[in-house]
Design an enzyme around this catalytic site. Structure first.
Site, PDB file in Angstrom:
ATOM      1  N   THR A  24      70.868   8.311 -36.483  1.00 15.78           N
ATOM      2  CA  THR A  24      71.075   9.762 -36.508  1.00 15.78           C
ATOM      3  C   THR A  24      71.905  10.191 -35.313  1.00 15.78           C
ATOM      4  O   THR A  24      71.841   9.559 -34.253  1.00 15.78           O
ATOM      5  CB  THR A  24      69.738  10.547 -36.524  1.00 15.78           C
ATOM      6  N   ASP A  84      67.748  12.966 -44.062  1.00 12.76           N
ATOM      7  CA  ASP A  84      68.588  14.122 -44.334  1.00 12.76           C
ATOM      8  C   ASP A  84      67.679  15.320 -44.590  1.00 12.76           C
ATOM      9  O   ASP A  84      66.758  15.238 -45.409  1.00 12.76           O
ATOM     10  CB  ASP A  84      69.452  13.828 -45.567  1.00 12.76           C
ATOM     11  N   ASP A  92      64.988  26.204 -36.569  1.00 13.57           N
ATOM     12  CA  ASP A  92      63.604  26.450 -36.130  1.00 13.57           C
ATOM     13  C   ASP A  92      63.319  27.915 -35.738  1.00 13.57           C
ATOM     14  O   ASP A  92      62.252  28.427 -36.060  1.00 13.57           O
ATOM     15  CB  ASP A  92      63.231  25.533 -34.949  1.00 13.57           C
TER      16      ASP A  92
HETATM   17  P1  ITT Z   1      72.185  13.430 -38.773  1.00 12.04           P
HETATM   18  O1  ITT Z   1      73.134  12.691 -37.890  1.00 12.04           O
HETATM   19  O2  ITT Z   1      70.838  12.772 -38.816  1.00 12.04           O
HETATM   20  O3  ITT Z   1      72.723  13.704 -40.164  1.00 12.04           O
HETATM   21  P2  ITT Z   1      72.170  16.354 -38.552  1.00 12.04           P
HETATM   22  O4  ITT Z   1      71.821  17.276 -37.429  1.00 12.04           O
HETATM   23  O5  ITT Z   1      73.522  16.491 -39.202  1.00 12.04           O
HETATM   24  O6  ITT Z   1      71.919  14.864 -38.042  1.00 12.04           O
HETATM   25  P3  ITT Z   1      70.893  17.044 -41.107  1.00 12.04           P
HETATM   26  O7  ITT Z   1      72.175  16.948 -41.855  1.00 12.04           O
HETATM   27  O8  ITT Z   1      69.706  16.370 -41.687  1.00 12.04           O
HETATM   28  O9  ITT Z   1      71.031  16.473 -39.612  1.00 12.04           O
HETATM   29  O10 ITT Z   1      70.486  18.534 -40.812  1.00 12.04           O
HETATM   30  C1  ITT Z   1      70.988  19.628 -41.514  1.00 12.04           C
HETATM   31  C2  ITT Z   1      70.899  20.852 -40.651  1.00 12.04           C
HETATM   32  O11 ITT Z   1      69.549  21.287 -40.610  1.00 12.04           O
HETATM   33  C3  ITT Z   1      71.356  20.666 -39.196  1.00 12.04           C
HETATM   34  O12 ITT Z   1      72.062  21.817 -38.807  1.00 12.04           O
HETATM   35  C4  ITT Z   1      70.066  20.559 -38.410  1.00 12.04           C
HETATM   36  O13 ITT Z   1      70.198  21.127 -37.121  1.00 12.04           O
HETATM   37  C5  ITT Z   1      69.103  21.382 -39.275  1.00 12.04           C
HETATM   38  N1  ITT Z   1      67.757  20.802 -39.193  1.00 12.04           N
HETATM   39  C6  ITT Z   1      67.374  19.569 -39.575  1.00 12.04           C
HETATM   40  N2  ITT Z   1      66.062  19.383 -39.329  1.00 12.04           N
HETATM   41  C7  ITT Z   1      65.615  20.542 -38.784  1.00 12.04           C
HETATM   42  C8  ITT Z   1      64.381  20.980 -38.279  1.00 12.04           C
HETATM   43  O14 ITT Z   1      63.315  20.189 -38.252  1.00 12.04           O
HETATM   44  N3  ITT Z   1      64.285  22.212 -37.787  1.00 12.04           N
HETATM   45  C9  ITT Z   1      65.357  23.042 -37.768  1.00 12.04           C
HETATM   46  N4  ITT Z   1      66.565  22.705 -38.198  1.00 12.04           N
HETATM   47  C10 ITT Z   1      66.705  21.459 -38.694  1.00 12.04           C
END
Ligand code: ITT
Length: 181
Positions: free
Chosen positions: A7, A65, A143
């Protein structure tokens, strides 16, 4: 047991690391950004990402994801959560939700584990709602606007990790992993 988590997001890794600790599973962080294929289904996107990544990183490893699905916006931003966060952010979402009474939303997390032969996925969902303003100092991403029982994830601090979408998906994954070895 030690397992690799790929990640680019430090916050995700830190949350996962704590959850893993409860299962005696140690996580190794592979800090890497990878291209996510487009698709309308989070599970398919996670599965395809893991398959594509296996051409570059030797399995076993897992990715995860996550997406925020807002009911009144027909599931938007969903699979586009990352792009939407970078472009319009929490203020943009609150603007889209101005005057909207139906504020229910779900946070979904799909873990995709590649064992070298195949990909197995684990899903976690938490239901909540979109707050009317940004609240709280902890956490990351959406969040400060995602509320469960009157408090945003950003107001909960450590408590978020007890019942988040990530917790549910990872618990399913880790308990499956513990049984399979
Ligand atoms: P990866 O490298 O793991 O893909 P990412 O930050 O791009 O990291 P995601 O695509 O899974 O991760 O996340 C989609 C969006 O949702 C991204 O803007 C994150 O900041 C947000 N997000 C993911 N998990 C969250 C959580 O637990 N609380 C708040 N926002 C979250």
């Amino acid at each position: 047991m030690r397992i690799r988590f790929v990640t680019s997001n430090r916050n995700k890794f830190q949350e996962a690391e704590k959850i893993g600790g409860a299962y005696g599973i140690e996580l190794e962080w592979i800090e890497r950004e990878y291209l996510e294929p487009q698709g309308s289904d989070l599970e398919k996107v996670a599965r395809m990402s893991a398959e594509m990544l296996a051409e570059k990183i030797n399995p076993p490893f897992f990715i995860e994801d996550s997406g925020l699905f807002i009911d009144a916006l027909n599931g938007f931003p969903g699979v586009y959560s990352s792009y939407v966060f970078k472009t319009i952010g929490n203020m943009g979402i609150l603007k889209l939700m101005e005057g909207v009474e139906r504020r229910e939303a779900s946070f979904v997390c799909v873990v995709a584990y590649h064992d070298g032969e195949q990909v197995k996925t684990f899903r976690g969902v938490v239901k909540g709602s979109i707050s009317s303003e940004i609240r709280g100092d902890y956490g990351f991403g959406y969040d400060p606007i995602f509320e469960v029982n009157g408090r945003t994830f950003a107001e909960m601090g450590e408590e978020k990790n007890m019942h988040s979408h990530r917790r549910i998906a990872l618990e399913r994954f880790f308990s499956w992993l513990a049984k399979s070895f």
